[in-house]
Scaffold this motif. Structure first.
Motif, PDB file in Angstrom:
ATOM      1  N   MET A   1      32.510 -26.074   3.416  1.00 35.98           N
ATOM      2  CA  MET A   1      33.823 -25.563   3.048  1.00 35.98           C
ATOM      3  C   MET A   1      34.309 -24.687   4.199  1.00 35.98           C
ATOM      4  O   MET A   1      33.616 -23.773   4.617  1.00 35.98           O
ATOM      5  N   GLU A   2      35.476 -25.003   4.693  1.00 39.25           N
ATOM      6  CA  GLU A   2      36.085 -24.293   5.820  1.00 39.25           C
ATOM      7  C   GLU A   2      37.486 -23.836   5.427  1.00 39.25           C
ATOM      8  O   GLU A   2      38.046 -24.320   4.439  1.00 39.25           O
ATOM      9  N   PRO A   3      38.093 -22.936   6.208  1.00 36.83           N
ATOM     10  CA  PRO A   3      39.444 -22.463   5.872  1.00 36.83           C
ATOM     11  C   PRO A   3      40.488 -23.577   5.761  1.00 36.83           C
ATOM     12  O   PRO A   3      41.472 -23.430   5.038  1.00 36.83           O
ATOM     13  N   GLU A   4      40.288 -24.696   6.430  1.00 41.90           N
ATOM     14  CA  GLU A   4      41.264 -25.793   6.362  1.00 41.90           C
ATOM     15  C   GLU A   4      40.907 -26.838   5.311  1.00 41.90           C
ATOM     16  O   GLU A   4      41.629 -27.817   5.131  1.00 41.90           O
ATOM     17  N   SER A   5      39.788 -26.649   4.597  1.00 40.90           N
ATOM     18  CA  SER A   5      39.405 -27.560   3.519  1.00 40.90           C
ATOM     19  C   SER A   5      40.418 -27.473   2.384  1.00 40.90           C
ATOM     20  O   SER A   5      41.041 -26.437   2.174  1.00 40.90           O
ATOM     21  N   ARG A   6      40.540 -28.553   1.639  1.00 44.44           N
ATOM     22  CA  ARG A   6      41.462 -28.620   0.497  1.00 44.44           C
ATOM     23  C   ARG A   6      40.646 -28.884  -0.778  1.00 44.44           C
ATOM     24  O   ARG A   6      40.500 -30.037  -1.194  1.00 44.44           O
ATOM     25  N   PRO A   7      40.146 -27.814  -1.398  1.00 41.49           N
ATOM     26  CA  PRO A   7      39.306 -28.004  -2.585  1.00 41.49           C
ATOM     27  C   PRO A   7      40.124 -28.346  -3.823  1.00 41.49           C
ATOM     28  O   PRO A   7      41.281 -27.964  -3.960  1.00 41.49           O
ATOM     29  N   ARG A   8      39.482 -29.092  -4.717  1.00 38.46           N
ATOM     30  CA  ARG A   8      40.069 -29.391  -6.022  1.00 38.46           C
ATOM     31  C   ARG A   8      38.934 -29.430  -7.038  1.00 38.46           C
ATOM     32  O   ARG A   8      37.777 -29.666  -6.691  1.00 38.46           O
ATOM     33  N   LEU A   9      39.278 -29.213  -8.293  1.00 36.84           N
ATOM     34  CA  LEU A   9      38.291 -29.332  -9.356  1.00 36.84           C
ATOM     35  C   LEU A   9      37.797 -30.768  -9.429  1.00 36.84           C
ATOM     36  O   LEU A   9      38.576 -31.704  -9.169  1.00 36.84           O
ATOM     37  N   VAL A  10      36.534 -30.938  -9.789  1.00 32.57           N
ATOM     38  CA  VAL A  10      36.032 -32.296  -9.993  1.00 32.57           C
ATOM     39  C   VAL A  10      36.794 -32.916 -11.162  1.00 32.57           C
ATOM     40  O   VAL A  10      37.305 -32.206 -12.034  1.00 32.57           O
ATOM     41  N   THR A  11      36.865 -34.204 -11.184  1.00 29.36           N
ATOM     42  CA  THR A  11      37.649 -34.924 -12.191  1.00 29.36           C
ATOM     43  C   THR A  11      37.233 -34.573 -13.610  1.00 29.36           C
ATOM     44  O   THR A  11      38.061 -34.452 -14.501  1.00 29.36           O
ATOM     45  N   LYS A  12      35.947 -34.368 -13.827  1.00 30.59           N
ATOM     46  CA  LYS A  12      35.442 -34.115 -15.173  1.00 30.59           C
ATOM     47  C   LYS A  12      35.604 -32.668 -15.630  1.00 30.59           C
ATOM     48  O   LYS A  12      35.255 -32.329 -16.757  1.00 30.59           O
ATOM     49  N   ALA A  13      36.156 -31.801 -14.793  1.00 35.68           N
ATOM     50  CA  ALA A  13      36.288 -30.375 -15.116  1.00 35.68           C
ATOM     51  C   ALA A  13      37.693 -30.044 -15.599  1.00 35.68           C
ATOM     52  O   ALA A  13      38.670 -30.680 -15.207  1.00 35.68           O
ATOM     53  N   MET A  14      37.766 -29.004 -16.449  1.00 34.24           N
ATOM     54  CA  MET A  14      39.058 -28.551 -16.960  1.00 34.24           C
ATOM     55  C   MET A  14      39.004 -27.043 -17.164  1.00 34.24           C
ATOM     56  O   MET A  14      38.015 -26.513 -17.672  1.00 34.24           O
ATOM     57  N   LEU A  15      40.057 -26.360 -16.756  1.00 32.72           N
ATOM     58  CA  LEU A  15      40.177 -24.921 -17.003  1.00 32.72           C
ATOM     59  C   LEU A  15      40.932 -24.693 -18.300  1.00 32.72           C
ATOM     60  O   LEU A  15      41.930 -25.364 -18.571  1.00 32.72           O
ATOM     61  N   LYS A  16      40.456 -23.735 -19.072  1.00 27.68           N
ATOM     62  CA  LYS A  16      41.103 -23.437 -20.351  1.00 27.68           C
ATOM     63  C   LYS A  16      40.956 -21.951 -20.647  1.00 27.68           C
ATOM     64  O   LYS A  16      39.939 -21.342 -20.328  1.00 27.68           O
ATOM     65  N   HIS A  17      41.983 -21.374 -21.268  1.00 31.32           N
ATOM     66  CA  HIS A  17      41.885 -19.982 -21.718  1.00 31.32           C
ATOM     67  C   HIS A  17      41.516 -19.995 -23.195  1.00 31.32           C
ATOM     68  O   HIS A  17      42.208 -20.597 -24.017  1.00 31.32           O
ATOM     69  N   ASP A  18      40.410 -19.326 -23.519  1.00 33.48           N
ATOM     70  CA  ASP A  18      39.947 -19.219 -24.891  1.00 33.48           C
ATOM     71  C   ASP A  18      40.548 -17.951 -25.490  1.00 33.48           C
ATOM     72  O   ASP A  18      40.173 -16.837 -25.111  1.00 33.48           O
ATOM     73  N   LYS A  19      41.488 -18.110 -26.414  1.00 29.13           N
ATOM     74  CA  LYS A  19      42.176 -16.963 -27.005  1.00 29.13           C
ATOM     75  C   LYS A  19      41.230 -16.109 -27.846  1.00 29.13           C
ATOM     76  O   LYS A  19      41.379 -14.889 -27.891  1.00 29.13           O
ATOM     77  N   VAL A  20      40.262 -16.722 -28.496  1.00 21.19           N
ATOM     78  CA  VAL A  20      39.325 -15.974 -29.338  1.00 21.19           C
ATOM     79  C   VAL A  20      38.483 -15.030 -28.491  1.00 21.19           C
ATOM     80  O   VAL A  20      38.318 -13.851 -28.820  1.00 21.19           O
ATOM     81  N   ARG A  21      37.954 -15.536 -27.396  1.00 25.68           N
ATOM     82  CA  ARG A  21      37.136 -14.717 -26.489  1.00 25.68           C
ATOM     83  C   ARG A  21      37.977 -13.932 -25.487  1.00 25.68           C
ATOM     84  O   ARG A  21      37.459 -13.084 -24.793  1.00 25.68           O
ATOM     85  N   ASP A  22      39.253 -14.287 -25.373  1.00 28.77           N
ATOM     86  CA  ASP A  22      40.136 -13.758 -24.336  1.00 28.77           C
ATOM     87  C   ASP A  22      39.471 -13.917 -22.968  1.00 28.77           C
ATOM     88  O   ASP A  22      39.318 -12.973 -22.210  1.00 28.77           O
ATOM     89  N   ALA A  23      39.045 -15.155 -22.710  1.00 29.23           N
ATOM     90  CA  ALA A  23      38.332 -15.449 -21.465  1.00 29.23           C
ATOM     91  C   ALA A  23      38.766 -16.809 -20.941  1.00 29.23           C
ATOM     92  O   ALA A  23      39.110 -17.709 -21.713  1.00 29.23           O
ATOM     93  N   ASP A  24      38.722 -16.949 -19.617  1.00 24.36           N
ATOM     94  CA  ASP A  24      38.977 -18.239 -18.993  1.00 24.36           C
ATOM     95  C   ASP A  24      37.662 -18.994 -18.905  1.00 24.36           C
ATOM     96  O   ASP A  24      36.624 -18.425 -18.526  1.00 24.36           O
ATOM     97  N   LEU A  25      37.721 -20.273 -19.254  1.00 22.60           N
ATOM     98  CA  LEU A  25      36.534 -21.106 -19.287  1.00 22.60           C
ATOM     99  C   LEU A  25      36.712 -22.314 -18.381  1.00 22.60           C
ATOM    100  O   LEU A  25      37.809 -22.868 -18.264  1.00 22.60           O
ATOM    101  N   LEU A  26      35.624 -22.711 -17.752  1.00 23.36           N
ATOM    102  CA  LEU A  26      35.580 -23.963 -17.016  1.00 23.36           C
ATOM    103  C   LEU A  26      34.776 -24.915 -17.888  1.00 23.36           C
ATOM    104  O   LEU A  26      33.591 -24.679 -18.154  1.00 23.36           O
ATOM    105  N   LEU A  27      35.438 -25.964 -18.361  1.00 20.88           N
ATOM    106  CA  LEU A  27      34.793 -26.926 -19.245  1.00 20.88           C
ATOM    107  C   LEU A  27      34.321 -28.119 -18.434  1.00 20.88           C
ATOM    108  O   LEU A  27      35.102 -28.750 -17.716  1.00 20.88           O
ATOM    109  N   LEU A  28      33.038 -28.397 -18.550  1.00 25.70           N
ATOM    110  CA  LEU A  28      32.413 -29.533 -17.891  1.00 25.70           C
ATOM    111  C   LEU A  28      31.638 -30.309 -18.944  1.00 25.70           C
ATOM    112  O   LEU A  28      31.316 -29.758 -20.002  1.00 25.70           O
ATOM    113  N   PRO A  29      31.309 -31.558 -18.697  1.00 26.58           N
ATOM    114  CA  PRO A  29      30.519 -32.285 -19.677  1.00 26.58           C
ATOM    115  C   PRO A  29      29.216 -31.529 -20.002  1.00 26.58           C
ATOM    116  O   PRO A  29      28.476 -31.161 -19.101  1.00 26.58           O
ATOM    117  N   GLU A  30      29.022 -31.264 -21.265  1.00 25.32           N
ATOM    118  CA  GLU A  30      27.821 -30.597 -21.774  1.00 25.32           C
ATOM    119  C   GLU A  30      27.590 -29.210 -21.188  1.00 25.32           C
ATOM    120  O   GLU A  30      26.461 -28.707 -21.163  1.00 25.32           O
TER     121      GLU A  30
END
Length: 88
Positions: free
Chosen positions: A1-30
């Motif tokens: 990973m370098e300053p000119e790299s263009r990172p993205r989440l893996v296809t199977k990942a999703m970001l979500k805000h959990d209102k109950v926990r008031d926390a941001d979660l990264l959801l991955l398979p299992e």
């Protein structure tokens, strides 16, 4: 990973805000990762279009900070090693 790299989440990942926990979660398979505020902010900007340098610029403006490049690169390298992000 370098300053000119263009990172993205893996296809199977999703970001979500959990209102109950008031926390941001990264959801991955299992697997759910609870993110802190800075980790969430970084990953939300990983769209495959922005370079790491551009992500740092946005974060420095958003948090009113400077010199975040090394921290962001370290986080993204770890995220890549964990299988959360890839370089587009």
């Amino acid at each position: 990973m370098e300053p000119e790299s263009r990172p993205r989440l893996v296809t199977k990942a999703m970001l979500k805000h959990d209102k109950v926990r008031d926390a941001d979660l990264l959801l991955l398979p299992e697997r759910v990762v609870e993110l802190n505020a800075s980790g969430s902010a970084i990953l939300r900007l990983c769209d495959g279009d922005r370079t790491v340098r551009e992500i740092v610029e946005v974060l420095e403006e958003q948090f009113g900070a400077t010199g975040l490049t090394d921290d962001v690169l370290a986080f993204l390298r770890d995220a890549r090693d964990q299988g959360w992000v890839v370089v587009a």
